[in-house]
Design a protein around this motif. Structure first.
Motif, PDB file in Angstrom:
ATOM      1  N   PHE A  55       0.847  -1.202   0.000  1.00 35.45           N
ATOM      2  CA  PHE A  55       0.000   0.000   0.000  1.00 35.45           C
ATOM      3  C   PHE A  55       0.879   1.248   0.000  1.00 35.45           C
ATOM      4  CE2 PHE A  55       0.640   0.346   4.582  1.00 35.45           C
ATOM      5  CZ  PHE A  55       0.831  -0.979   4.934  1.00 35.45           C
ATOM      6  N   TRP A  56       2.021   1.156   0.656  1.00 30.34           N
ATOM      7  CA  TRP A  56       2.954   2.288   0.670  1.00 30.34           C
ATOM      8  C   TRP A  56       3.685   2.411  -0.672  1.00 30.34           C
ATOM      9  CZ3 TRP A  56       8.552   1.867   1.022  1.00 30.34           C
ATOM     10  CH2 TRP A  56       9.190   3.090   1.227  1.00 30.34           C
ATOM     11  N   ILE A  75       3.117   9.157  -6.194  1.00 34.50           N
ATOM     12  CA  ILE A  75       3.839  10.418  -5.977  1.00 34.50           C
ATOM     13  C   ILE A  75       4.786  10.671  -7.146  1.00 34.50           C
ATOM     14  CG2 ILE A  75       5.613  11.551  -4.575  1.00 34.50           C
ATOM     15  CD1 ILE A  75       4.420  10.317  -2.131  1.00 34.50           C
ATOM     16  N   LEU A  95       3.402  -6.603   8.569  1.00 40.63           N
ATOM     17  CA  LEU A  95       2.835  -6.096   7.313  1.00 40.63           C
ATOM     18  C   LEU A  95       1.311  -6.074   7.355  1.00 40.63           C
ATOM     19  CD1 LEU A  95       4.967  -7.627   4.411  1.00 40.63           C
ATOM     20  CD2 LEU A  95       4.728  -5.233   5.039  1.00 40.63           C
ATOM     21  N   ALA A 121      -0.049  -3.466   9.692  1.00 40.69           N
ATOM     22  CA  ALA A 121       0.080  -2.145   9.076  1.00 40.69           C
ATOM     23  C   ALA A 121      -0.985  -1.955   8.005  1.00 40.69           C
ATOM     24  CB  ALA A 121       1.478  -1.976   8.488  1.00 40.69           C
ATOM     25  N   ALA A 122      -1.242  -3.030   7.229  1.00 44.40           N
ATOM     26  CA  ALA A 122      -2.269  -2.937   6.187  1.00 44.40           C
ATOM     27  C   ALA A 122      -3.635  -2.686   6.807  1.00 44.40           C
ATOM     28  CB  ALA A 122      -2.287  -4.217   5.347  1.00 44.40           C
ATOM     29  N   PHE A 180      -3.771   0.801   7.934  1.00 39.80           N
ATOM     30  CA  PHE A 180      -3.898   1.658   6.756  1.00 39.80           C
ATOM     31  C   PHE A 180      -5.352   1.702   6.279  1.00 39.80           C
ATOM     32  CE2 PHE A 180      -3.802   1.984   2.045  1.00 39.80           C
ATOM     33  CZ  PHE A 180      -3.260   3.248   1.945  1.00 39.80           C
ATOM     34  N   LEU A 181      -6.043   0.562   6.359  1.00 45.55           N
ATOM     35  CA  LEU A 181      -7.438   0.499   5.909  1.00 45.55           C
ATOM     36  C   LEU A 181      -8.404   0.993   6.986  1.00 45.55           C
ATOM     37  CD1 LEU A 181      -7.299  -2.962   4.123  1.00 45.55           C
ATOM     38  CD2 LEU A 181      -7.524  -0.740   3.021  1.00 45.55           C
ATOM     39  N   GLY A 233       1.319   1.788  10.112  1.00 46.13           N
ATOM     40  CA  GLY A 233       0.278   1.673   9.083  1.00 46.13           C
ATOM     41  C   GLY A 233      -0.813   2.716   9.278  1.00 46.13           C
ATOM     42  N   LEU A 269       0.073   6.005   8.000  1.00 46.97           N
ATOM     43  CA  LEU A 269      -0.038   6.119   6.543  1.00 46.97           C
ATOM     44  C   LEU A 269      -1.472   6.384   6.089  1.00 46.97           C
ATOM     45  CD1 LEU A 269       2.353   3.356   5.216  1.00 46.97           C
ATOM     46  CD2 LEU A 269       2.368   5.750   4.575  1.00 46.97           C
ATOM     47  N   ARG A 312      -2.395   9.684   3.194  1.00 47.83           N
ATOM     48  CA  ARG A 312      -2.759   9.596   1.776  1.00 47.83           C
ATOM     49  C   ARG A 312      -3.198  10.933   1.210  1.00 47.83           C
ATOM     50  NH1 ARG A 312      -7.064   4.999   1.580  1.00 47.83           N
ATOM     51  NH2 ARG A 312      -7.218   5.484  -0.621  1.00 47.83           N
ATOM     52  N   ILE A 349      -0.220  13.134  -0.447  1.00 42.97           N
ATOM     53  CA  ILE A 349       0.790  12.572  -1.333  1.00 42.97           C
ATOM     54  C   ILE A 349       1.321  13.602  -2.312  1.00 42.97           C
ATOM     55  CG2 ILE A 349       0.231  10.125  -1.202  1.00 42.97           C
ATOM     56  CD1 ILE A 349      -1.500  10.409  -3.599  1.00 42.97           C
ATOM     57  N   TRP A 404       5.268  14.951   0.799  1.00 43.73           N
ATOM     58  CA  TRP A 404       5.645  13.559   0.545  1.00 43.73           C
ATOM     59  C   TRP A 404       6.268  12.877   1.764  1.00 43.73           C
ATOM     60  CZ3 TRP A 404      10.779  12.824   1.414  1.00 43.73           C
ATOM     61  CH2 TRP A 404      11.613  13.944   1.323  1.00 43.73           C
ATOM     62  N   VAL A 419       4.129  10.687   3.943  1.00 44.99           N
ATOM     63  CA  VAL A 419       3.835   9.381   3.364  1.00 44.99           C
ATOM     64  C   VAL A 419       5.063   8.475   3.408  1.00 44.99           C
ATOM     65  CG1 VAL A 419       2.978   8.198   1.322  1.00 44.99           C
ATOM     66  CG2 VAL A 419       2.274  10.542   1.770  1.00 44.99           C
ATOM     67  N   THR A 420       6.227   9.068   3.079  1.00 44.22           N
ATOM     68  CA  THR A 420       7.414   8.251   2.849  1.00 44.22           C
ATOM     69  C   THR A 420       7.941   7.604   4.133  1.00 44.22           C
ATOM     70  OG1 THR A 420       7.941   9.914   1.215  1.00 44.22           O
ATOM     71  CG2 THR A 420       9.601   8.261   1.638  1.00 44.22           C
ATOM     72  N   GLY A 435       6.279   4.345   5.893  1.00 45.55           N
ATOM     73  CA  GLY A 435       6.434   3.176   5.033  1.00 45.55           C
ATOM     74  C   GLY A 435       7.864   2.675   5.030  1.00 45.55           C
ATOM     75  N   LEU A 436       8.796   3.618   5.031  1.00 42.30           N
ATOM     76  CA  LEU A 436      10.207   3.251   5.062  1.00 42.30           C
ATOM     77  C   LEU A 436      10.516   2.480   6.350  1.00 42.30           C
ATOM     78  CD1 LEU A 436      12.364   3.790   2.984  1.00 42.30           C
ATOM     79  CD2 LEU A 436      13.111   5.766   4.306  1.00 42.30           C
ATOM     80  N   ILE A 479       8.427   0.635   8.052  1.00 39.95           N
ATOM     81  CA  ILE A 479       7.870  -0.719   7.907  1.00 39.95           C
ATOM     82  C   ILE A 479       8.801  -1.562   7.052  1.00 39.95           C
ATOM     83  CG2 ILE A 479       5.918  -2.090   7.085  1.00 39.95           C
ATOM     84  CD1 ILE A 479       4.166   0.395   7.384  1.00 39.95           C
TER      85      ILE A 479
END
Lengths: 335, 300
Positions: free
Chosen positions: A146-147, A154, B231, B234-235, B238-239, B251, B254, B258, B261, B265, B268-269, B272-273, B275
């Motif tokens: 998702f990321w 982007i 993972l 986090a998913a 995220f949801l 997650g 993140l 959204r 984005i 940035w 967002v970045t 995730g990095l 994770i």
């Protein structure tokens, strides 16, 4: 061969029954009264409650409810969506091709890149190509997709402006729906501009969804090739003086293919899970996004049927993989 | 007779077995790097309040969506920038390490315990116990794990703990299958028969005699499940179905990000990095463990 297929079919019957029980149980396990849950915040009058209870069959004993549910499913009756009031199966069939198109394209990318990468990494074992490929593969395998999808948006959509952010095709294209696959339907309609638009919408989600299968296939191909390259028959082929390309391509690869095919088959279930995330990020109108939307809208009839249909589809694909496996590898059939 | 001859020299070498394991593990450079990163992450998680420059939920309203200093930000105290309500992203990531690692440990412990017990029961007793347990496992595995976890969370209600329970449930069939397969191959060995003849009960045979000899694949699977759990949690976050805001779970961070984005940035970045680095480190360890514990690969 027929006996093998029949045996496999007999083995999955309990699982099929289990899947129907799981999806049947889902609505009944939700906290609170199922009818009140379906009614949502508006609530129902006591009189209407009784009518609904009878309409959905909740007044019957639980085992009878289950048999009615299975009977309905066998007649193609998956209930009516609480959100749209349309039959769930219609919604599912409208959206399903979008997921299949995405998943097939993702798998195409994964196989087309993963198998050659794995083969070359195995041949050049220990080389910088091998090390970089395997490093990238492990990173892809560890990727929160998702990321990864957001990063690609982007860069490619935001910074470079190459691809659209969401959807399946630009809204100004109209052509008849034949297969439900945008790429094929646009070609049937003889509309190359629409085809390009569909492709541009498809490419980023397909990369995102294909990332983990690509990594898994590359790693699996490499280790299968390494195992096979050490076998006596490969050494014999080399000793006979066959050219290296033939040894790798015919003698080694065909035997290495067996575990790789299994791996590819096993990715299908994972693809459905990945589709939930990918479709959500790219607003791709497929089954994954539909499930998420249904859960957040508390459209539990849709969730229930989605669970059932996805479970059956994944199992059907796994069965096909088993049969395909037996076709490639006759030893399996005998056992 | 032949088995006795082979078995004798390997019997008294438990300690040197550990040394041999470390020898093979440390030959894999990636695995050692992964282990170092993982240990560092554990230290970061434990000492989060000492390391983090700011509390995880402290909002600096004057510095909303401040870029990191290396990307044109003007506030050097926010090393990785600030998020949409002005919280220091680095501090949130440091506290977030606690959640991700806890999720991993909890899920793996729960899945390992239930999966191994079910697998032992199935493989040891066979018959209808085996059939029942393994069919249930088949059903769980028939669903995509993320979908099943989502549906379970819909039943249990969103939240970190329910998400962990759901993930543990969808990951445990792998342990059950592995254990069962290992038990089936070990059960007919002579050391098991001799223990049985000596009067060992079922529980002792299952957990003390057989189980230690099935550990190799289970350890590798536990590592894989650890990264999978992180993972998937986090998913779910995220949801919107996992840890709920303002929890600094990566997650969940993140999920809100959204919206930014195109404008910010770094929001967002960075999560995730975090994770990716964590999961990558654990998977590197997993690869090293597999190579060190798999005798077939050792020879090559």
């Amino acid at each position: 061969m027929l006996r093998f297929i029949l045996q496999k079919l007999a083995l999955i019957v309990p699982t099929i029954i289990g899947i129907t029980i799981a999806s049947f149980a889902f609505i009944r396990l939700l906290p609170g009264d199922p009818i009140l849950a379906m009614a949502g915040q508006h609530g129902v009058t006591p009189a209407r409650y009784e009518i609904l209870k009878e309409q959905f069959g909740y007044n019957l004993p639980i085992w009878q409810q289950y048999f009615n549910y299975v009977a309905g499913v066998l007649h193609g009756n998956f209930g009516v969506s609480l959100a749209t009031k349309r039959p769930v199966i219609d919604e599912f069939m409208t959206l399903f091709p979008a997921t299949v198109e995405l998943a097939l394209f993702a798998m195409l990318i994964a196989v087309a890149l993963g198998i050659p990468a794995g083969i070359f990494a195995a041949i050049k074992r220990g080389s910088w190509f091998d090390q970089i490929t395997m490093g990238v593969a492990l990173t892809g395998y560890s990727m929160p997709i998702f990321w990864w999808g957001l990063l690609l948006i982007i860069f490619f959509s935001g910074y470079l402006g190459w691809t659209p952010v969401s959807g399946r095709i630009a809204l100004n294209f109209f052509f008849p729906r034949v297969t439900g696959f945008m790429l094929i339907d646009s070609l049937i309609a003889g509309n190359p501009a629409a085809f390009v638009s569909a492709l541009r919408h498809l490419i980023l989600p397909a990369i995102v969804l294909g990332t983990i299968p690509l990594a898994v296939i590359a790693r699996q191909t490499r280790s299968a090739m390494l195992e096979v390259l050490g076998e006596d028959y490969v050494r014999t082929a080399r000793a006979k003086g066959l050219e290296p390309g033939r040894v790798v391509g015919v003698h080694a690869f065909r035997n290495a293919l067996i575990p790789v095919v299994t791996t590819i088959g096993l990715q299908v279930g994972l693809l459905m899970g990945g589709a939930i995330l990918t479709e959500t990020i790219f607003s791709w109108p497929g089954i994954g996004k539909w499930m998420i939307d249904s859960i957040s809208k508390r459209d539990y009839v849709s969730v229930q049927s989605g669970l059932l249909l996805i479970g059956l589809i994944v199992m059907g694909v796994n069965l096909l993989v088993d049969i395909l496996y037996a076709v490639i590898n006759p030893r399996i059939r005998v056992q | 007779m032949a088995t006795e001859i082979i078995a004798a020299p390997t019997a008294p070498t438990r300690f040197s077995g550990l040394r041999e394991f470390w020898y093979y593990f440390s030959m894999n450079r990636g695995a050692v790097i992964g282990l170092v990163v993982f240990v560092l992450l554990i230290l970061v998680a434990i000492f989060a309040p000492l390391i983090a420059p700011f509390p995880a939920d402290q909002q600096f309203r004057d510095f909303i969506r401040m870029a990191p200093p290396f990307a044109g930000g003007t506030q050097p105290q926010f090393l990785l920038g600030t998020d949409e309500v002005g919280r220091d992203i680095l501090s949130r990531l440091i506290y977030g390490a606690r959640y991700s690692l806890f999720i991993g440990f909890f899920v793996v412990t729960a899945a390992l315990f239930t999966g191994v017990t079910l697998g032992l029961l199935a493989g040891y007793f066979r018959g209808w116990v085996d059939a029942l347990i393994m069919r249930v496992m088949d059903i769980i595995l028939a669903f995509p794990s993320l979908l099943l976890a989502l549906v379970l969370v819909a039943i249990l209600g969103p939240g970190l703990f329910n998400a962990m329970l759901a993930i543990a449930l969808v990951l445990q069939p792998h342990f059950a299958r592995l254990t069962r397969a290992a038990v089936l191959s070990e059960k007919s060995r002579e050391y098991v028969t001799s223990a049985k003849v000596a009067g060992a009960g079922n529980l002792r045979l299952m957990f003390i005699t057989i189980l230690p000899n099935c550990l190799g694949p289970l350890i590798v699977q536990a590592t894989l499940s650890f990264s999978n759990a992180i993972l998937e949690a986090a998913a779910l976050g995220f949801l919107g179905m996992g840890a709920q805001p303002p929890t600094p779970e990566w997650g969940t961070m993140l999920a809100r990000a959204r919206e930014f984005i195109t404008s910010a940035w770094w929001i967002v970045t960075m999560p995730g990095l975090a994770i990716l680095i964590t999961v990558l480190a654990i998977n590197l360890i997993g690869d090293g463990l597999r190579d060190a514990l798999d005798p077939k690969l050792k020879r090559s």
